[in-house]
Design a protein around this motif. Structure first.
Motif, PDB file in Angstrom:
ATOM      1  N   ILE A  24      27.365  61.186  20.372  1.00  0.00           N
ATOM      2  CA  ILE A  24      27.717  59.781  20.561  1.00  0.00           C
ATOM      3  C   ILE A  24      29.242  59.671  20.516  1.00  0.00           C
ATOM      4  O   ILE A  24      29.862  60.025  19.512  1.00  0.00           O
ATOM      5  CB  ILE A  24      27.061  58.887  19.495  1.00  0.00           C
ATOM      6  N   THR A  25      29.836  59.213  21.618  1.00  0.00           N
ATOM      7  CA  THR A  25      31.296  59.105  21.691  1.00  0.00           C
ATOM      8  C   THR A  25      31.772  57.660  21.553  1.00  0.00           C
ATOM      9  O   THR A  25      32.942  57.423  21.269  1.00  0.00           O
ATOM     10  CB  THR A  25      31.833  59.681  23.011  1.00  0.00           C
ATOM     11  N   LYS A  26      30.862  56.708  21.770  1.00  0.00           N
ATOM     12  CA  LYS A  26      31.232  55.306  21.669  1.00  0.00           C
ATOM     13  C   LYS A  26      29.985  54.497  21.348  1.00  0.00           C
ATOM     14  O   LYS A  26      28.918  54.763  21.915  1.00  0.00           O
ATOM     15  CB  LYS A  26      31.849  54.829  22.990  1.00  0.00           C
ATOM     16  N   ALA A  27      30.115  53.528  20.447  1.00  0.00           N
ATOM     17  CA  ALA A  27      29.007  52.633  20.108  1.00  0.00           C
ATOM     18  C   ALA A  27      29.582  51.258  19.812  1.00  0.00           C
ATOM     19  O   ALA A  27      30.494  51.131  18.999  1.00  0.00           O
ATOM     20  CB  ALA A  27      28.229  53.163  18.916  1.00  0.00           C
ATOM     21  N   ILE A  68      14.801  54.584  16.652  1.00  0.00           N
ATOM     22  CA  ILE A  68      14.549  56.025  16.584  1.00  0.00           C
ATOM     23  C   ILE A  68      15.868  56.783  16.643  1.00  0.00           C
ATOM     24  O   ILE A  68      16.098  57.713  15.871  1.00  0.00           O
ATOM     25  CB  ILE A  68      13.583  56.459  17.711  1.00  0.00           C
ATOM     26  N   MET A  69      16.761  56.365  17.550  1.00  0.00           N
ATOM     27  CA  MET A  69      18.071  57.001  17.666  1.00  0.00           C
ATOM     28  C   MET A  69      18.851  56.860  16.359  1.00  0.00           C
ATOM     29  O   MET A  69      19.422  57.825  15.845  1.00  0.00           O
ATOM     30  CB  MET A  69      18.845  56.367  18.832  1.00  0.00           C
ATOM     31  N   ILE A  70      18.854  55.664  15.772  1.00  0.00           N
ATOM     32  CA  ILE A  70      19.570  55.413  14.514  1.00  0.00           C
ATOM     33  C   ILE A  70      18.943  56.197  13.373  1.00  0.00           C
ATOM     34  O   ILE A  70      19.662  56.721  12.511  1.00  0.00           O
ATOM     35  CB  ILE A  70      19.607  53.903  14.211  1.00  0.00           C
ATOM     36  N   ASN A  71      17.625  56.304  13.358  1.00  0.00           N
ATOM     37  CA  ASN A  71      16.939  57.079  12.320  1.00  0.00           C
ATOM     38  C   ASN A  71      17.452  58.511  12.288  1.00  0.00           C
ATOM     39  O   ASN A  71      17.799  59.035  11.230  1.00  0.00           O
ATOM     40  CB  ASN A  71      15.425  57.048  12.556  1.00  0.00           C
ATOM     41  N   TYR A  72      17.535  59.148  13.453  1.00  0.00           N
ATOM     42  CA  TYR A  72      18.009  60.533  13.509  1.00  0.00           C
ATOM     43  C   TYR A  72      19.514  60.635  13.263  1.00  0.00           C
ATOM     44  O   TYR A  72      19.987  61.574  12.636  1.00  0.00           O
ATOM     45  CB  TYR A  72      17.649  61.181  14.840  1.00  0.00           C
ATOM     46  N   ALA A  73      20.281  59.664  13.745  1.00  0.00           N
ATOM     47  CA  ALA A  73      21.739  59.724  13.608  1.00  0.00           C
ATOM     48  C   ALA A  73      22.212  59.401  12.196  1.00  0.00           C
ATOM     49  O   ALA A  73      23.106  60.068  11.668  1.00  0.00           O
ATOM     50  CB  ALA A  73      22.398  58.770  14.606  1.00  0.00           C
ATOM     51  N   LEU A  74      21.608  58.382  11.570  1.00  0.00           N
ATOM     52  CA  LEU A  74      22.091  57.918  10.273  1.00  0.00           C
ATOM     53  C   LEU A  74      21.101  58.085   9.127  1.00  0.00           C
ATOM     54  O   LEU A  74      21.445  57.841   7.974  1.00  0.00           O
ATOM     55  CB  LEU A  74      22.497  56.435  10.358  1.00  0.00           C
ATOM     56  N   GLY A  75      19.863  58.440   9.451  1.00  0.00           N
ATOM     57  CA  GLY A  75      18.876  58.635   8.405  1.00  0.00           C
ATOM     58  C   GLY A  75      18.232  57.359   7.905  1.00  0.00           C
ATOM     59  O   GLY A  75      17.535  57.379   6.890  1.00  0.00           O
ATOM     60  N   LEU A  76      18.430  56.232   8.596  1.00  0.00           N
ATOM     61  CA  LEU A  76      17.776  54.994   8.186  1.00  0.00           C
ATOM     62  C   LEU A  76      16.287  55.094   8.476  1.00  0.00           C
ATOM     63  O   LEU A  76      15.876  55.656   9.485  1.00  0.00           O
ATOM     64  CB  LEU A  76      18.383  53.789   8.910  1.00  0.00           C
ATOM     65  N   GLU A  77      15.492  54.546   7.592  1.00  0.00           N
ATOM     66  CA  GLU A  77      14.034  54.632   7.693  1.00  0.00           C
ATOM     67  C   GLU A  77      13.436  53.301   8.150  1.00  0.00           C
ATOM     68  O   GLU A  77      14.115  52.279   8.177  1.00  0.00           O
ATOM     69  CB  GLU A  77      13.447  55.022   6.331  1.00  0.00           C
ATOM     70  N   ASP A  78      12.141  53.317   8.448  1.00  0.00           N
ATOM     71  CA  ASP A  78      11.414  52.117   8.849  1.00  0.00           C
ATOM     72  C   ASP A  78      11.571  51.058   7.755  1.00  0.00           C
ATOM     73  O   ASP A  78      11.350  51.332   6.584  1.00  0.00           O
ATOM     74  CB  ASP A  78       9.934  52.457   9.069  1.00  0.00           C
ATOM     75  N   GLY A  79      11.965  49.855   8.141  1.00  0.00           N
ATOM     76  CA  GLY A  79      12.149  48.768   7.194  1.00  0.00           C
ATOM     77  C   GLY A  79      13.571  48.643   6.666  1.00  0.00           C
ATOM     78  O   GLY A  79      13.933  47.605   6.118  1.00  0.00           O
ATOM     79  N   ASP A  80      14.398  49.697   6.792  1.00  0.00           N
ATOM     80  CA  ASP A  80      15.810  49.605   6.395  1.00  0.00           C
ATOM     81  C   ASP A  80      16.523  48.638   7.337  1.00  0.00           C
ATOM     82  O   ASP A  80      16.061  48.377   8.446  1.00  0.00           O
ATOM     83  CB  ASP A  80      16.509  50.968   6.465  1.00  0.00           C
ATOM     84  N   LYS A  94      28.039  61.559  15.889  1.00  0.00           N
ATOM     85  CA  LYS A  94      26.719  62.124  15.575  1.00  0.00           C
ATOM     86  C   LYS A  94      26.157  62.825  16.805  1.00  0.00           C
ATOM     87  O   LYS A  94      26.310  62.349  17.934  1.00  0.00           O
ATOM     88  CB  LYS A  94      25.740  61.032  15.118  1.00  0.00           C
ATOM     89  N   LYS A  95      25.517  63.966  16.566  1.00  0.00           N
ATOM     90  CA  LYS A  95      24.906  64.731  17.656  1.00  0.00           C
ATOM     91  C   LYS A  95      23.390  64.653  17.548  1.00  0.00           C
ATOM     92  O   LYS A  95      22.830  64.801  16.454  1.00  0.00           O
ATOM     93  CB  LYS A  95      25.363  66.187  17.610  1.00  0.00           C
ATOM     94  N   LEU A  96      22.767  64.436  18.695  1.00  0.00           N
ATOM     95  CA  LEU A  96      21.319  64.303  18.767  1.00  0.00           C
ATOM     96  C   LEU A  96      20.768  65.236  19.839  1.00  0.00           C
ATOM     97  O   LEU A  96      21.440  65.501  20.836  1.00  0.00           O
ATOM     98  CB  LEU A  96      20.941  62.860  19.109  1.00  0.00           C
ATOM     99  N   VAL A  97      19.565  65.705  19.623  1.00  0.00           N
ATOM    100  CA  VAL A  97      18.859  66.465  20.648  1.00  0.00           C
ATOM    101  C   VAL A  97      17.996  65.461  21.401  1.00  0.00           C
ATOM    102  O   VAL A  97      17.194  64.746  20.794  1.00  0.00           O
ATOM    103  CB  VAL A  97      18.004  67.591  20.039  1.00  0.00           C
ATOM    104  N   CYS A  98      18.207  65.383  22.720  1.00  0.00           N
ATOM    105  CA  CYS A  98      17.526  64.391  23.538  1.00  0.00           C
ATOM    106  C   CYS A  98      16.863  65.039  24.746  1.00  0.00           C
ATOM    107  O   CYS A  98      17.332  66.061  25.240  1.00  0.00           O
ATOM    108  CB  CYS A  98      18.523  63.348  24.038  1.00  0.00           C
ATOM    109  N   GLU A  99      15.791  64.426  25.200  1.00  0.00           N
ATOM    110  CA  GLU A  99      15.139  64.822  26.441  1.00  0.00           C
ATOM    111  C   GLU A  99      15.768  63.985  27.548  1.00  0.00           C
ATOM    112  O   GLU A  99      15.628  62.755  27.560  1.00  0.00           O
ATOM    113  CB  GLU A  99      13.633  64.576  26.370  1.00  0.00           C
ATOM    114  N   VAL A 100      16.485  64.636  28.461  1.00  0.00           N
ATOM    115  CA  VAL A 100      17.167  63.938  29.548  1.00  0.00           C
ATOM    116  C   VAL A 100      16.300  64.031  30.804  1.00  0.00           C
ATOM    117  O   VAL A 100      15.804  65.101  31.157  1.00  0.00           O
ATOM    118  CB  VAL A 100      18.569  64.538  29.803  1.00  0.00           C
TER     119      VAL A 100
END
Length: 136
Positions: A24-27, A68-80, A94-100
């Motif tokens: 992620i280079t920009k958000a 889902i992206m935020i969960n993997y990037a920042l570790g936030l869980e359902d309901g956070d 943050k680096k993510l493994v994605c299906e392109v």
């Protein structure tokens, strides 16, 4: 007065299909006062190509994909809760493994070729510098 260097060649690099490591280079959440969407730019680690995603807060499927992206990037869980002001900048780097996946455009370019666009089909997990993929 601002000077802009002309670029007629584009230099656009299509991210290859398949499982890719994207950083992620920009958000940004826009508009800043009362955001309605998050705009995220991902860079492919190998090709150097970019993918831009818009997550519209009014579309349930987009909010799920963003969560889902935020969960993997920042570790936030359902309901956070995700704070659009404080947490959005934390996504950068943050680096993510994605299906392109690829999709063809509707109109041909000036050269007559149909453009191909890369999209994130799904986020598979977080990417660790050790090469490990964290999926939980």
């Amino acid at each position: 007065m601002a000077l802009i260097k002309m670029n007629l060649q584009g230099g656009y690099i299509t991210v290859p299909e398949g499982e890719r490591v994207l950083e992620i280079t920009k958000a940004e959440c826009k508009p800043s006062g009362k955001p309605t969407a998050m705009h995220v730019t991902f860079k492919d680690e190998i090709s150097g190509g970019f993918i831009q995603n818009k997550y519209d807060f009014a579309v349930p499927g987009a909010v799920t994909a963003m969560s889902i992206m935020i969960n993997y990037a920042l570790g936030l869980e359902d309901g956070d809760q995700f704070d659009t002001v404080k947490d959005t900048p934390r996504l950068v780097g943050k680096k993510l493994v994605c299906e392109v996946t690829h999709a063809e455009g509707n109109k041909p370019n000036k050269d007559g070729k149909i453009p191909v666009f890369a999209n994130i089909g799904k986020v598979i997990g977080a990417y660790e510098e050790t090469g490990e993929v964290i999926t939980t």
